[in-house]
Design a protein around this motif. Structure first.
Motif, PDB file in Angstrom:
ATOM      1  N   SER A 213       5.595  -3.566   2.812  1.00  0.00           N
ATOM      2  CA  SER A 213       5.186  -2.205   2.455  1.00  0.00           C
ATOM      3  C   SER A 213       5.387  -2.007   0.965  1.00  0.00           C
ATOM      4  CB  SER A 213       6.017  -1.183   3.234  1.00  0.00           C
ATOM      5  OG  SER A 213       7.328  -1.121   2.689  1.00  0.00           O
ATOM      6  N   ASP A 214       4.836  -0.909   0.475  1.00  0.00           N
ATOM      7  CA  ASP A 214       5.063  -0.545  -0.930  1.00  0.00           C
ATOM      8  C   ASP A 214       6.552  -0.363  -1.182  1.00  0.00           C
ATOM      9  OD1 ASP A 214       2.453  -0.638  -1.536  1.00  0.00           O
ATOM     10  OD2 ASP A 214       2.130   1.546  -1.548  1.00  0.00           O
ATOM     11  N   ASP A 215       6.897  -0.469  -2.435  1.00  0.00           N
ATOM     12  CA  ASP A 215       8.308  -0.327  -2.826  1.00  0.00           C
ATOM     13  C   ASP A 215       8.374   0.676  -3.970  1.00  0.00           C
ATOM     14  OD1 ASP A 215      10.966  -0.607  -3.504  1.00  0.00           O
ATOM     15  OD2 ASP A 215      10.621  -2.472  -4.619  1.00  0.00           O
ATOM     16  N   SER A 216       8.235   1.963  -3.595  1.00  0.00           N
ATOM     17  CA  SER A 216       8.215   2.999  -4.635  1.00  0.00           C
ATOM     18  C   SER A 216       9.568   3.121  -5.324  1.00  0.00           C
ATOM     19  CB  SER A 216       7.820   4.340  -4.009  1.00  0.00           C
ATOM     20  OG  SER A 216       8.677   4.622  -2.915  1.00  0.00           O
TER      21      SER A 216
END
Lengths: 354, 354
Positions: free
Chosen positions: A344-347
């Protein structure tokens, strides 16, 4: 023959043990990769670390590690994504905490590049050892111990820094039944509980063994003065959900500043999960169990990620946790492991590509 | 080639290091005798110990001693009298306490004969290493550590028991200036403070270092909840004389049951020195110093025997101890060392002839 990666000297093992390892059936921390990072502190400074074959350590019987428990460690994991790329999770936080522990144990602090560049070189050399299967990872164990000699009870003049790695499966299997401790304690006010000091763990073995004999797997540690405030779960931080609010105790000089713990708090904030960081009393948890507002309890730490608790024992009574839909623990575990494994994205900027 | 003494196998060193040792100028615990006693716990039992050459120990990097501080130790001394006979002081009490420590640290208890017969054989083999000079002795260090492997935070499946010895002079020279600790703590209620566990010592190094930087040599530990009750002096028990009464704190799960401490209490009783075993508050000691009733303070332990304290610091003020005639500390030290070195009768039955 030696080579170099990013200025780290590499002495390769002549043979590999990897063909002996069943990567489909890994336990936790029992088989070790072919190499380790080895650094030595002597003559007042940390010498450049090297990647060397994983091999026995030789020490004088008077080495202070044997007598005075001067040792600290860290734990983190390397993950492979579907492309075969390798990721760490917040490794600089491990380095920072290693040095917080070092200071409290009178161990000389380690330079950042020895930790980070050394670890990167080690992971490149032992790339094949990083498991690819879901739920498995390469457990990484940095540690420092007093290798200087002498029976005088004072800090050593030499130290050894090692990073060893072990392809590993789950730390715990299934849910945990825990005992809220009313006799023994893990740490003192003004003590070393906030440090990842070896001695903190040895002191937990006997009370845990007593709890195991009563049918529990882990101890919930409480404060040593009143045993009324909840501190840690075994070697993990603890989270308690009452109604829809997630609660964890504040860090202190008795409680480890867990990287999984603080990541959970940041995720909770970003996902608008109500959370509180405050002291939690045993009375409050027992009352919440009785009136049905206690929804979840789980431990959080690097080795076990998030470990759901199915029941807790307190003063000869067991209290079961309910089975609920929309578990925070499951949701947070998925969110963290998706970030760790590049699904997943890693904001948050937590992922660290090797 | 191996021989036997009292069923203990002896593997003699091929050469001796003794000609390198200056017995007239011994420091504490820095040179080691030619042999050591070595025992191993594996497959669920303590194997028979052997006397072997003093030589390095080889361990896997995952040995639990490096990670989880699972180690305990003891300290005692061997003395030579004018006839060249060798004596120990209450060695069975060291064996008993080793096993009290072992239990709390989840280390398997050691059979009496492994300790006592092994020690006797070791002292016979290294008889020449026992100093003859007044004030010197052979410091004896029995210790057990987790030599089993694995990163799982749980007790090891293998342990190593060693007795190593070091011809030694005084632990401290001169009088001590101590700081009454108001921030850091040595041990928790329900913790491992009563055990001679390695981790208890590592946790003391940093606060002691801070005290040294302020001009003190040792820390007086106080309870971790209020810092108002006096517990130990560095790695010694503490005695305080107010008017003619000698006072020491009660042992507890935070305070080591010192062999010198309990010997002092028995001597005080036999010599009609008024004594009390009770909690001592810092306030009481400061008041006693101010009104002139505080006569003496001293630390008591095997390594240092009795260490007089010349001054204590508390909240930025230093309080000097008076110079007095008829010091209890001097009198008790002479009485104990005369018994230890066979210069006086031993009505207590403490001396143990090898």
């Amino acid at each position: 023959m030696s080579t170099e990666i990013n200025n780290i000297e590499i002495q390769k093992a002549t043979t590999s043990k990897i063909s002996n390892v069943d990567f489909d059936n890994l336990s936790f921390g029992k088989v070790f990769s072919d190499h380790m990072l080895l650094g030595v502190y002597k003559e007042g400074k940390w010498q450049a670390p090297k990647v060397v074959p994983y091999e026995p350590i030789t020490l004088d019987p008077s080495a202070k590690i044997f007598h005075y428990g001067q040792s600290i460690f860290e734990g983190l994991k390397a993950y492979k994504d579907a492309n075969g790329d390798t990721f760490l999770f917040r490794p600089l936080d491990n380095w920072k905490r290693l040095n917080i522990s070092a200071k409290r144990l009178s161990i000389p602090e380690l330079p950042e590049e020895h930790f980070i560049e050394g670890l990167k070189a080690l992971l490149q050399v032992d790339d094949e050892w990083i498991p690819k299967k879901d739920g498995s990872s390469l457990y990484i164990r940095p540690f420092i111990f007093a290798s200087g000699n002498g029976f005088h009870a004072s800090p050593a003049d030499e130290y050894t820094f090692i990073i060893a790695t072990a392809p590993s499966g789950a730390y715990f299997s299934g849910q945990l039944k825990v005992l809220i401790e009313q006799t023994y304690s893990r740490s003192a006010n003004g003590g070393v509980g906030f440090a990842k000091a070896g001695g903190n763990y040895a002191g937990q073995f006997y009370p845990t063994q007593l709890a195991v004999e009563k049918g529990y797997q882990q101890v919930i540690w409480t404060d040593d003065t009143t045993h009324e405030y909840i501190e840690e779960a075994g070697a993990m931080n603890i989270f308690i959900r009452i109604n829809d609010t997630l609660i964890t105790g504040p860090t202190s000089d008795r409680i480890l500043d867990g990287i999984t713990r603080k990541s959970i708090l940041e995720i909770a904030k970003s996902e608008n999960i109500p959370f509180e960081v405050r002291k939690i009393s045993v009375t409050e948890v027992v009352e919440a169990s009785k009136n049905g507002s206690l929804k979840e309890m789980f431990g959080a730490g690097t080795a076990a990620v998030i470990s759901p608790i199915s029941a807790f024992g307190y003063k000869d009574t067991d209290y079961d946790l309910p089975k609920i839909a929309n578990s925070y623990g499951e949701r947070l575990k998925k969110r963290i492991t998706d970030i760790q494994t590049n699904k997943s994205d890693d904001s948050f900027g937590w992922r660290y590509k090797i």
